[in-house]
Design an enzyme around this catalytic site. Sequence first.
Site, mmCIF file in Angstrom:
data_model
loop_
_atom_site.group_PDB
_atom_site.id
_atom_site.type_symbol
_atom_site.label_atom_id
_atom_site.label_comp_id
_atom_site.label_asym_id
_atom_site.label_seq_id
_atom_site.Cartn_x
_atom_site.Cartn_y
_atom_site.Cartn_z
ATOM 1 N N CYS A 132 -0.402 -1.087 -1.400
ATOM 2 C CA CYS A 132 -1.192 0.107 -1.107
ATOM 3 C C CYS A 132 -0.587 1.322 -1.790
ATOM 4 C CB CYS A 132 -1.256 0.350 0.397
ATOM 5 S SG CYS A 132 -2.542 -0.604 1.212
ATOM 6 N N HIS A 159 4.589 -3.919 0.613
ATOM 7 C CA HIS A 159 3.911 -2.757 1.169
ATOM 8 C C HIS A 159 4.206 -1.561 0.279
ATOM 9 C CE1 HIS A 159 2.308 -4.460 4.803
ATOM 10 N NE2 HIS A 159 3.497 -4.865 5.240
#
EC number: 3.4.22.36
Length: 536
Positions: A406, A364
């Site tokens: 991301c 992440h």
Amino acid sequence: MVLKTIEDNCKSQFDDDLVEDFNNFQTTSSMSSSTTISTEDFNTIEIESTFEICRSGSYTEEPILGENDEFLIDFEMERFLKFLKDKTKQVEKRKEPFSQKEIYAVFQRRIKSELCIETVKKKFQPLLPNAIQTCEFDEETMIRMIYGAGIRIDSVDFWNRFTSKATISLDCYSRLISYSSDSLTLSGTHRSGFTYHWISTPPVTYHRTENKDPNIQEPSPVEFLDVQSSLGSSMKPPILDKPTKLDDPAETRHDCSYSLEEYDSQSRMPRTDAKKSNHKHKYCYEMNSNPRGTVLILSNENFKNMERRVGTKQDEVNLTKLFQKLQYTVICKRNLEAESMLEAIKEFAEMAHTDSIILFLLSHGDGAGSVFGIDDMPVNVMEVSTYLAYHQNLLLKPKWVAVSACRGGKLNMGVPVDGLPALEDKCAPISKFWNLMMSRIMPGTFTSLNADVIISFSTTDGFTSYRDEEAGTWYIKSMCKVFNKHSKTMHLLDILTETGRNVVTKYENVQGNVVLKQAPEILSRLTKQWHFSRSM
């Protein structure tokens, strides 16, 4: 009068030696005797440092020159030249090396004005090689002397002159190249749409070596893919379970073994034939070690508070198969906390003795340039690249950091994404640990050039990165496909640019009339072409 200004304003901090030095300089210089220095100008000088220099004849590391004070610069240069001349007369009698504070400090003046910089360079550049050679500085001081004043040297000439008379290692020389005028120390380029622009990242202005061989071709500009998203910030993401593709039904395969027929034969990207290119050319990295390089994959799937990254195992499989095929040693570590990730990177750098290294960060991420450990703590990507760039084992070797995560909070709620909406202030312990690691390999303070490093991101800054729970991320899947097709005919920048083109044109999420896209990005500090076939 200059003397009166000094005496009136600085009596408590200067002794008779300073007054005498000013007097002697003013008498012998061509400067008008009526020249004065205002109190305001003179106060820009760091009086303590100047006093110490004049009193003991030993240069300190503190700056002593004021902004736009040309007279003071000339005075200081005059003192320095005399100081150097006197010191060099004692070289044969002196057994121990000169103090690192001697001479070096003059080259590390923090001067702001262009006038001062040009004056320093003009005065010191001819003197620098002799000062280094005669005074037998240690390597670290030599590097700081050259870097401190932003003085550019011809690295080839430097090497030829000092290998025979001074003790200098290849590691030291490779660091000096980063601060030299060697044209290989490129500052990179920036791509806006389909237009390329040079960007300047070094701490001093990029400078081309003069009198170069006209037959030597300049390296081609680095490509920086920056494709803007067509969606507005207020666009609501659609609900869609899995990504779809514009064409090519065969794309649903979940492995990275692609045939020629499956690949888009109409690609418009230019091809660089590695077999026809001259691998002995100075603009190609050597790739002769066995194994050819080392790959470290840090893959996080199960987090403390964040969503599970289902599909990352397929990325691990695809990358492992690909780079083993390319004769790389592959190390995969899963589900690490942030501090353990940094420790793994440190161990990876220290054990790397191959011609190249590659680091994949699958986790992440957020819009602050970080990826997360499973403890939800951040690891800054740029700090990682800086660590690798300056590590002794990796100097002059190509280093690639690939990030599949991301880079912002624009989330697609219907598709699994590698992101976190907001970053809490939890990074202090990690930063402290990281600074300790950096201090062990980067003594002193330097502005990072990140030479020979390329960083690739799965998405543009501020946007999400999409992941298929069965096939893995769009980015890694597309990258493996391009590598399998073109690793023998393209260098890395072409491969990554083609990967970006594939992700932009072939992948999308469609829900009604809304289309969501993804655009990878490249940040390159490579100074040569990186081919994956052996040097010829």
